[in-house]
Design an enzyme around this catalytic site. Structure first.
Site, PDB file in Angstrom:
ATOM      1  N   GLU A  56       0.817  -1.210   0.000  1.00  0.00           N
ATOM      2  CA  GLU A  56       0.000   0.000   0.000  1.00  0.00           C
ATOM      3  C   GLU A  56       0.852   1.262   0.000  1.00  0.00           C
ATOM      4  O   GLU A  56       1.974   1.257   0.493  1.00  0.00           O
ATOM      5  CB  GLU A  56      -0.895   0.007   1.254  1.00  0.00           C
ATOM      6  N   CYS A  81       3.452   8.564   1.591  1.00  0.00           N
ATOM      7  CA  CYS A  81       3.971   7.576   2.533  1.00  0.00           C
ATOM      8  C   CYS A  81       4.237   6.294   1.734  1.00  0.00           C
ATOM      9  O   CYS A  81       3.319   5.680   1.202  1.00  0.00           O
ATOM     10  CB  CYS A  81       2.932   7.371   3.629  1.00  0.00           C
ATOM     11  N   CYS A 129       6.376  -7.126   7.153  1.00  0.00           N
ATOM     12  CA  CYS A 129       7.515  -6.640   7.951  1.00  0.00           C
ATOM     13  C   CYS A 129       8.041  -7.801   8.773  1.00  0.00           C
ATOM     14  O   CYS A 129       7.264  -8.586   9.294  1.00  0.00           O
ATOM     15  CB  CYS A 129       7.058  -5.505   8.878  1.00  0.00           C
ATOM     16  N   CYS A 150       6.249  -5.025  15.990  1.00  0.00           N
ATOM     17  CA  CYS A 150       5.888  -4.066  17.024  1.00  0.00           C
ATOM     18  C   CYS A 150       4.442  -4.336  17.403  1.00  0.00           C
ATOM     19  O   CYS A 150       3.596  -4.520  16.522  1.00  0.00           O
ATOM     20  CB  CYS A 150       6.099  -2.651  16.496  1.00  0.00           C
ATOM     21  N   CYS A 177       1.390  -2.381  15.946  1.00  0.00           N
ATOM     22  CA  CYS A 177       1.380  -2.095  14.504  1.00  0.00           C
ATOM     23  C   CYS A 177       0.711  -3.230  13.737  1.00  0.00           C
ATOM     24  O   CYS A 177       1.099  -4.386  13.873  1.00  0.00           O
ATOM     25  CB  CYS A 177       2.811  -1.907  14.011  1.00  0.00           C
ATOM     26  N   CYS A 181      -1.150   5.766  10.321  1.00  0.00           N
ATOM     27  CA  CYS A 181       0.088   5.087  10.742  1.00  0.00           C
ATOM     28  C   CYS A 181      -0.241   3.746  11.364  1.00  0.00           C
ATOM     29  O   CYS A 181      -1.058   3.668  12.284  1.00  0.00           O
ATOM     30  CB  CYS A 181       0.806   5.879  11.829  1.00  0.00           C
TER      31      CYS A 181
HETATM   32  N1  SAH Z   1       9.009   0.337  10.047  1.00  0.00           N
HETATM   33  C1  SAH Z   1       9.324   1.696  10.176  1.00  0.00           C
HETATM   34  C2  SAH Z   1       8.495   2.606   9.302  1.00  0.00           C
HETATM   35  C3  SAH Z   1       7.002   2.307   9.195  1.00  0.00           C
HETATM   36  S1  SAH Z   1       5.957   2.614  10.559  1.00  0.00           S
HETATM   37  C4  SAH Z   1       9.206   2.125  11.613  1.00  0.00           C
HETATM   38  O1  SAH Z   1       8.696   1.359  12.424  1.00  0.00           O
HETATM   39  O2  SAH Z   1       9.650   3.216  11.925  1.00  0.00           O
HETATM   40  C5  SAH Z   1       5.615   4.350  10.588  1.00  0.00           C
HETATM   41  C6  SAH Z   1       5.271   4.851  12.021  1.00  0.00           C
HETATM   42  O3  SAH Z   1       3.933   4.470  12.430  1.00  0.00           O
HETATM   43  C7  SAH Z   1       6.204   4.260  13.058  1.00  0.00           C
HETATM   44  O4  SAH Z   1       6.625   5.246  13.961  1.00  0.00           O
HETATM   45  C8  SAH Z   1       5.304   3.261  13.730  1.00  0.00           C
HETATM   46  O5  SAH Z   1       5.785   2.930  14.979  1.00  0.00           O
HETATM   47  C9  SAH Z   1       3.988   3.979  13.755  1.00  0.00           C
HETATM   48  N2  SAH Z   1       2.843   3.104  14.049  1.00  0.00           N
HETATM   49  C10 SAH Z   1       2.747   1.774  13.839  1.00  0.00           C
HETATM   50  N3  SAH Z   1       1.535   1.313  14.254  1.00  0.00           N
HETATM   51  C11 SAH Z   1       0.859   2.373  14.718  1.00  0.00           C
HETATM   52  C12 SAH Z   1      -0.466   2.538  15.252  1.00  0.00           C
HETATM   53  N4  SAH Z   1      -1.294   1.517  15.344  1.00  0.00           N
HETATM   54  N5  SAH Z   1      -0.846   3.772  15.622  1.00  0.00           N
HETATM   55  C13 SAH Z   1       0.004   4.838  15.491  1.00  0.00           C
HETATM   56  N6  SAH Z   1       1.250   4.743  14.973  1.00  0.00           N
HETATM   57  C14 SAH Z   1       1.682   3.518  14.602  1.00  0.00           C
HETATM   58 FE1  SF4 Z   2       7.453  -3.123  11.130  1.00  0.00          FE
HETATM   59 FE2  SF4 Z   2       5.282  -1.877  12.037  1.00  0.00          FE
HETATM   60 FE3  SF4 Z   2       7.380  -2.192  13.643  1.00  0.00          FE
HETATM   61 FE4  SF4 Z   2       7.529  -0.442  11.604  1.00  0.00          FE
HETATM   62  S1  SF4 Z   2       6.160  -0.291  13.377  1.00  0.00           S
HETATM   63  S2  SF4 Z   2       9.080  -1.981  12.211  1.00  0.00           S
HETATM   64  S3  SF4 Z   2       6.276  -1.536  10.068  1.00  0.00           S
HETATM   65  S4  SF4 Z   2       6.114  -3.847  12.770  1.00  0.00           S
END
Ligand code: SAH
Ligand code: SF4
Length: 420
Positions: free
Chosen positions: A122, A135, A142, A146, A149, A393
């Site tokens: 996406e 974005c 991934c 996290c 996420c 995000c």
């Molecule tokens: N993998 C990279 C880039 C993609 S995530 C990273 O983790 O930095 C982009 C941002 O969105 C990151 O800061 C991530 O932690 C945040 N993010 C992920 N899940 C989220 C959620 N459910 N609500 C708000 N931010 C979130």
């Molecule tokens: Fe992967 Fe989501 Fe963690 Fe970014 S925030 S490293 S996309 S699992």
């Protein structure tokens, strides 16, 4: 769809290698998108041009592909007419295939894209009054997990190629109608450079002004492809976007951060999200491998960071998990201790079905923000964008690969075991 083996979880420091730069196609033609000038010249030489002609044609092609966004060899007016079908027999100018496009009530647009081998990913465009941010995704899924996420609940299918990464930016320019239209085509070959038609358009007034590597995936685990794609985006005769308008976000792949500054040179954002080992280990599991001290030291050493070019620390606001006043104070202490030129982005948690957290209350987020602000560090609260179309995000996840709860739990265990 062709079966693509799931990628291995990366080893201690290595990004996942992606061996090929050229996408294999059934018709034998080569997709030029994603290739640098030298590689295009190499392909033209292999197809029979002498070295000098190959270099000249590569320079012309590069300009048409990346600066003009032309997708038809027939439109390349400074290339001799008989040469155009010769090129079309051997090469194509691809774009990621669009499966669906959605537009949010707030104007955010999300595209579901499909790779040539049938995998979905996406990209999201977020218009604002004074800028427009694309974005961009770096991986399908991934490897990291996290806990807050949604993308992290997908398996990593594979790294996106340079063509699939730069292709997202090109597709966005197509959709927004933002390719420059100067008088370049009438100019002699020698003037094929970025300045030749600079007078004919400017970046002002464009919708797409900024790029963030914050879509699906961890960009530093696809280092080479992200670097090569962004080189095309930043090339003055390519998409010509300034490195100051590009931000790469990492969850904290410490061993690759210096190379990111040296070899890519874009702004850095770090997904910090917690200030203690205990909480960060839980919500950003890569912390078990590269802890807070190492991460902040790598930030302090980030090439190019300065008060004029600060590092962004992203902090997702999770109710009763990382949102207390003392967390805010500890955040300030850590940033000061490491003398970081920092700004903090507070991101209200965007919920998704089955997520194990809730978003902090607006009052809590404000109180947190005020403590950081009072210490002289900018800490704006990000307004969630595109929540109604799951474009905010952390909400990106392609429907094709939903896992069952049991599969998901197993995957979490696998990923955590791999992180050691
Ligand atoms: N993998 C990279 C880039 C993609 S995530 C990273 O983790 O930095 C982009 C941002 O969105 C990151 O800061 C991530 O932690 C945040 N993010 C992920 N899940 C989220 C959620 N459910 N609500 C708000 N931010 C979130
Ligand atoms: Fe992967 Fe989501 Fe963690 Fe970014 S925030 S490293 S996309 S699992």
């Amino acid at each position: 769809m062709t079966a693509t083996p799931l990628m291995a979880i990366p080893g201690l420091v290595d990004p996942v290698p992606t061996p090929r730069d050229v996408t294999a196609r059934a018709d034998g033609r080569v997709d030029l998108i994603g290739l640098p000038r030298t590689r295009i010249a190499g392909l033209l030489a292999e197809a029979g041009l002498d070295a000098k002609a190959a270099r000249l044609r590569a320079r012309q092609l590069f300009h048409w592909l990346y600066h003009r966004g032309v997708t038809d060899f027939g439109a390349m007016t400074d290339i001799a007419k008989p040469m155009r079908p010769w090129l079309a027999e051997r090469f194509v100018i691809g774009r990621p295939e669009v499966a669906t496009e959605q537009i949010s009530r707030d104007g955010t647009r999300k595209w579901l894209l499909t790779t040539a081998d049938g995998h979905d990913f996406e990209m999201v465009f977020i218009p604002d009054a004074d800028r427009g941010t694309l974005c961009v995704s770096s991986q399908v899924g991934c490897t990291l997990n996290c806990r807050f996420c949604h993308t992290g609940t997908m398996r990593l299918v594979r790294n996106l190629t340079p063509g699939e990464i730069v292709g997202q930016v090109m597709l966005a320019r197509d959709a927004l109608g933002e390719w420059p239209r100067g008088a370049m085509a009438d100019l002699p070959d020698e003037s094929l450079d970025a300045t030749a038609d600079a007078h004919a358009y400017t970046a002002d007034g464009r919708l797409l002004t900024n790029i963030v590597m914050m879509g699906m995936g961890e960009p530093l685990y696809n280092f080479d492809n992200v670097r090569d794609a962004l080189a095309l985006v930043m090339d003055g005769d390519g998409l010509a976007l300034s490195k100051r308008r590009i931000t790469l976000s990492t969850s904290g792949v410490v061993p690759l951060m210096a190379r990111c500054g040296e070899e890519i040179g874009v702004n850095l954002a770090v997904s910090l999200h917690a200030v203690s080992k205990e909480v960060r280990d839980e919500i950003v599991p890569i912390n078990r491998k590269y802890g807070l001290d190492a991460l902040l030291a790598a930030c302090a050493a980030y090439p190019g960071a300065s008060n004029a070019r600060r590092i962004t620390f992203e902090y997702v606001m999770l109710k009763d998990r990382n949102d207390r006043d003392e967390d805010a104070r500890e955040l300030v202490r850590l940033l000061r201790q490491h003398k970081l030129p920092a700004k903090v982005n507070l991101i209200p948690f965007n919920p998704w079905p089955g997520a194990p957290y809730e978003c902090s209350t607006p009052e809590r987020i404000r109180a947190f923000s005020e403590i950081v602000f009072a210490a002289g560090i900018s800490a704006p609260v990000r307004t969630p964008r595109g929540r109604d179309i799951d474009a905010a995000c952390g909400q990106l996840k392609t429907a094709a690969r939903k896992l069952s709860r049991a599969e998901h739990d197993r995957l979490v265990e696998e990923k955590q075991a791999a992180l050691g």
